[in-house]
Design a protein around this motif. Sequence first.
Motif, PDB file in Angstrom:
ATOM      1  N   SER A  39       0.813  -1.224   0.000  1.00  0.00           N
ATOM      2  CA  SER A  39       0.000   0.000   0.000  1.00  0.00           C
ATOM      3  C   SER A  39       0.840   1.264   0.000  1.00  0.00           C
ATOM      4  CB  SER A  39      -0.960  -0.005   1.196  1.00  0.00           C
ATOM      5  OG  SER A  39      -0.235  -0.125   2.407  1.00  0.00           O
ATOM      6  N   GLU A  40       2.023   1.239   0.649  1.00  0.00           N
ATOM      7  CA  GLU A  40       2.845   2.455   0.714  1.00  0.00           C
ATOM      8  C   GLU A  40       3.485   2.811  -0.623  1.00  0.00           C
ATOM      9  OE1 GLU A  40       5.434  -0.930   2.510  1.00  0.00           O
ATOM     10  OE2 GLU A  40       3.325  -0.311   2.495  1.00  0.00           O
ATOM     11  N   ASP A  41       3.432   1.884  -1.600  1.00  0.00           N
ATOM     12  CA  ASP A  41       4.057   2.142  -2.899  1.00  0.00           C
ATOM     13  C   ASP A  41       3.082   2.646  -3.957  1.00  0.00           C
ATOM     14  OD1 ASP A  41       6.525   1.390  -1.974  1.00  0.00           O
ATOM     15  OD2 ASP A  41       6.427  -0.658  -2.755  1.00  0.00           O
ATOM     16  N   VAL A  42       1.809   2.747  -3.634  1.00  0.00           N
ATOM     17  CA  VAL A  42       0.810   3.087  -4.648  1.00  0.00           C
ATOM     18  C   VAL A  42       1.117   4.425  -5.311  1.00  0.00           C
ATOM     19  CG1 VAL A  42      -1.627   3.643  -5.046  1.00  0.00           C
ATOM     20  CG2 VAL A  42      -1.011   1.708  -3.580  1.00  0.00           C
ATOM     21  N   ASP A  43       1.361   5.479  -4.536  1.00  0.00           N
ATOM     22  CA  ASP A  43       1.636   6.798  -5.117  1.00  0.00           C
ATOM     23  C   ASP A  43       2.929   6.791  -5.920  1.00  0.00           C
ATOM     24  OD1 ASP A  43      -0.665   7.844  -4.043  1.00  0.00           O
ATOM     25  OD2 ASP A  43       0.305   8.626  -2.236  1.00  0.00           O
ATOM     26  N   LYS A  44       3.930   6.048  -5.456  1.00  0.00           N
ATOM     27  CA  LYS A  44       5.208   5.966  -6.189  1.00  0.00           C
ATOM     28  C   LYS A  44       5.000   5.330  -7.560  1.00  0.00           C
ATOM     29  CE  LYS A  44       7.970   5.270  -1.965  1.00  0.00           C
ATOM     30  NZ  LYS A  44       8.837   4.295  -1.254  1.00  0.00           N
ATOM     31  N   VAL A  45       4.178   4.289  -7.609  1.00  0.00           N
ATOM     32  CA  VAL A  45       3.915   3.605  -8.876  1.00  0.00           C
ATOM     33  C   VAL A  45       3.187   4.525  -9.843  1.00  0.00           C
ATOM     34  CG1 VAL A  45       2.629   1.715  -9.963  1.00  0.00           C
ATOM     35  CG2 VAL A  45       3.926   1.299  -7.872  1.00  0.00           C
ATOM     36  N   ARG A  46       2.221   5.290  -9.346  1.00  0.00           N
ATOM     37  CA  ARG A  46       1.465   6.191 -10.222  1.00  0.00           C
ATOM     38  C   ARG A  46       2.375   7.232 -10.858  1.00  0.00           C
ATOM     39  NH1 ARG A  46      -3.514   4.453  -9.652  1.00  0.00           N
ATOM     40  NH2 ARG A  46      -4.516   4.144  -7.619  1.00  0.00           N
ATOM     41  N   LYS A  47       3.450   7.609 -10.188  1.00  0.00           N
ATOM     42  CA  LYS A  47       4.389   8.587 -10.753  1.00  0.00           C
ATOM     43  C   LYS A  47       5.259   7.973 -11.845  1.00  0.00           C
ATOM     44  CE  LYS A  47       4.632  11.363  -6.513  1.00  0.00           C
ATOM     45  NZ  LYS A  47       5.462  11.765  -5.353  1.00  0.00           N
ATOM     46  N   LEU A  48       5.356   6.639 -11.861  1.00  0.00           N
ATOM     47  CA  LEU A  48       6.187   5.976 -12.864  1.00  0.00           C
ATOM     48  C   LEU A  48       5.464   5.817 -14.201  1.00  0.00           C
ATOM     49  CD1 LEU A  48       7.756   3.130 -10.679  1.00  0.00           C
ATOM     50  CD2 LEU A  48       8.886   5.216 -11.490  1.00  0.00           C
ATOM     51  N   GLY A  49       4.143   5.756 -14.178  1.00  0.00           N
ATOM     52  CA  GLY A  49       3.401   5.579 -15.423  1.00  0.00           C
ATOM     53  C   GLY A  49       1.957   5.224 -15.173  1.00  0.00           C
ATOM     54  N   ALA A  55      -2.991  -3.389  -4.589  1.00  0.00           N
ATOM     55  CA  ALA A  55      -2.123  -3.266  -3.412  1.00  0.00           C
ATOM     56  C   ALA A  55      -2.695  -4.027  -2.232  1.00  0.00           C
ATOM     57  CB  ALA A  55      -1.932  -1.797  -3.042  1.00  0.00           C
ATOM     58  N   PHE A  56      -1.779  -4.683  -1.502  1.00  0.00           N
ATOM     59  CA  PHE A  56      -2.158  -5.264  -0.228  1.00  0.00           C
ATOM     60  C   PHE A  56      -2.478  -4.104   0.714  1.00  0.00           C
ATOM     61  CE2 PHE A  56       0.848  -8.480  -1.949  1.00  0.00           C
ATOM     62  CZ  PHE A  56      -0.030  -9.556  -1.998  1.00  0.00           C
ATOM     63  N   GLY A  57      -3.682  -4.073   1.298  1.00  0.00           N
ATOM     64  CA  GLY A  57      -4.030  -2.949   2.158  1.00  0.00           C
ATOM     65  C   GLY A  57      -5.403  -3.091   2.756  1.00  0.00           C
ATOM     66  N   ASP A  58      -5.957  -1.940   3.158  1.00  0.00           N
ATOM     67  CA  ASP A  58      -7.269  -1.920   3.794  1.00  0.00           C
ATOM     68  C   ASP A  58      -8.115  -0.838   3.134  1.00  0.00           C
ATOM     69  OD1 ASP A  58      -6.296   0.506   4.796  1.00  0.00           O
ATOM     70  OD2 ASP A  58      -5.647  -0.420   6.668  1.00  0.00           O
ATOM     71  N   SER A  59      -9.171  -0.422   3.802  1.00  0.00           N
ATOM     72  CA  SER A  59     -10.123   0.524   3.214  1.00  0.00           C
ATOM     73  C   SER A  59      -9.518   1.897   2.949  1.00  0.00           C
ATOM     74  CB  SER A  59     -11.349   0.670   4.129  1.00  0.00           C
ATOM     75  OG  SER A  59     -10.960   1.143   5.411  1.00  0.00           O
ATOM     76  N   THR A  60      -8.366   2.191   3.543  1.00  0.00           N
ATOM     77  CA  THR A  60      -7.732   3.491   3.312  1.00  0.00           C
ATOM     78  C   THR A  60      -6.880   3.500   2.042  1.00  0.00           C
ATOM     79  OG1 THR A  60      -5.773   2.907   4.637  1.00  0.00           O
ATOM     80  CG2 THR A  60      -7.639   3.901   5.799  1.00  0.00           C
ATOM     81  N   SER A  61      -6.704   2.346   1.420  1.00  0.00           N
ATOM     82  CA  SER A  61      -5.840   2.245   0.246  1.00  0.00           C
ATOM     83  C   SER A  61      -6.419   3.004  -0.938  1.00  0.00           C
ATOM     84  CB  SER A  61      -5.634   0.776  -0.138  1.00  0.00           C
ATOM     85  OG  SER A  61      -4.888   0.685  -1.329  1.00  0.00           O
ATOM     86  N   ASP A  62      -5.521   3.679  -1.683  1.00  0.00           N
ATOM     87  CA  ASP A  62      -5.921   4.407  -2.879  1.00  0.00           C
ATOM     88  C   ASP A  62      -5.697   3.581  -4.131  1.00  0.00           C
ATOM     89  OD1 ASP A  62      -6.866   6.676  -4.267  1.00  0.00           O
ATOM     90  OD2 ASP A  62      -4.807   7.305  -4.706  1.00  0.00           O
ATOM     91  N   ALA A  63      -5.424   2.294  -3.981  1.00  0.00           N
ATOM     92  CA  ALA A  63      -5.167   1.416  -5.126  1.00  0.00           C
ATOM     93  C   ALA A  63      -6.443   1.202  -5.943  1.00  0.00           C
ATOM     94  CB  ALA A  63      -4.625   0.077  -4.645  1.00  0.00           C
ATOM     95  N   ASP A  64      -6.265   0.843  -7.212  1.00  0.00           N
ATOM     96  CA  ASP A  64      -7.413   0.508  -8.058  1.00  0.00           C
ATOM     97  C   ASP A  64      -8.082  -0.773  -7.564  1.00  0.00           C
ATOM     98  OD1 ASP A  64      -7.028   2.604 -10.148  1.00  0.00           O
ATOM     99  OD2 ASP A  64      -5.130   1.542 -10.437  1.00  0.00           O
ATOM    100  N   ILE A  65      -7.263  -1.690  -7.041  1.00  0.00           N
ATOM    101  CA  ILE A  65      -7.761  -2.960  -6.517  1.00  0.00           C
ATOM    102  C   ILE A  65      -7.119  -3.203  -5.156  1.00  0.00           C
ATOM    103  CG2 ILE A  65      -7.953  -5.456  -6.902  1.00  0.00           C
ATOM    104  CD1 ILE A  65      -7.339  -4.742  -9.935  1.00  0.00           C
ATOM    105  N   VAL A  66      -7.923  -3.406  -4.129  1.00  0.00           N
ATOM    106  CA  VAL A  66      -7.398  -3.703  -2.799  1.00  0.00           C
ATOM    107  C   VAL A  66      -7.322  -5.220  -2.647  1.00  0.00           C
ATOM    108  CG1 VAL A  66      -7.684  -3.399  -0.316  1.00  0.00           C
ATOM    109  CG2 VAL A  66      -8.442  -1.600  -1.890  1.00  0.00           C
TER     110      VAL A  66
END
Length: 381
Positions: A39-49, A55-66
């Motif tokens: 989950s902590e890498d989601v924003d970093k990945v979005r900056k790459l492309g 992402a492995f995470g919970d309801s606070t995750s901003d990933a497309d798929i939790v």
Amino acid sequence: MSDKNKSIWIKADKGNWENRKNKVINGLESGADCVLVNSEDVDKVRKLGNINVAAFGDSTSDADIVVVGKGGEGDGTKPLPSDFSGSWDITTINQLKEKGKKVAGYVVIKNKDYENFAVELGEICDYVITIGIDWQVIPLENLIAKLQDKEVQIISGVKTSEEANIALETLEHGSDGVLLDSDDPNTIKETIGIAEKSEISKTELTPAVITRIEPVGMGDRVCVDTCNLMQRGEGMLVGSQAKGLFLVHSESEESPYVASRPFRVNAGAVHAYVQVGEKTRYLSELESGDEVTIVDADGKQKTGIVGRVKIERRPLMLVEAEADGAVLRTILQNAETIKLVDSDKNPVSVSDLKKGDEVLVHLEKGARHFGTKVNETIIEK
């Protein structure tokens, strides 16, 4: 299970950030569909492309798929309950679904109980990701059989392109995708190539006898310029009636009149149907970014992307043919470079067509309602 194209996910949740980042970049450059990260890498990945992020995470995750299961029951960190109704993972998934999240269940298949748990997750998740340990094929076969009528997509964990090939072909349908855990860029590219080949399906083509061909005056016709280079024998299925579509050849052939344009199909008049997957659309509806179906003379299909649509006023020609007692028609531009495909699988110009010639068509039973096949009586003239 889904009928969508096979998807390739890249697993990039282990190692230091540089290692994880390289996996993401290799996935992006190779055309992967999704990356699975922490989950902590989601924003970093979005900056790459621009790529789907799970992402492995919970309801606070901003990933497309939790993704639920890592550090839970799915990977064995928490004991698997004998009664799944009391499952911590399932409770979490239901809470996420209530909040409108897309959710994947993650299960390491350690034994039959975990296989049954994966089936249970398949009842409520958008995706179920399975990681095999000792056995991979048999549990995957069981999952495909038990979830075939569900909307869930099965993503099978693999480490090599060979494993991916097996997963994507299991029980003919195969998994809906694979989660590749590899640091090797070549393995990523090979796996994506295997996925593309596994998507190729076939449509039945039938010879039809030309019964009429004549000019009909001026009208608006559509050129479909794709983002794909087509070869000899490839084109699109187009026609004036849903019951039968003609294989209209691409402009991949050299001509004394104009330079070849292997990305183009001069498909016909604006009213005509064009096959797109299991549906049809009107040629006039197509626009940049849409998908179209490219078909070759053997009936093999692949997906193309529309780059541009050109609608221009041109002289038109009616082509009529008969196959299996059905009379089929289409209207094409009246020009030497416009070609159908004959029964010997060779391109033939509409200017050279005559009564008695045979061309390839695709016949369909039933009618179309908003492009979708329906069983009803309809008359199209």
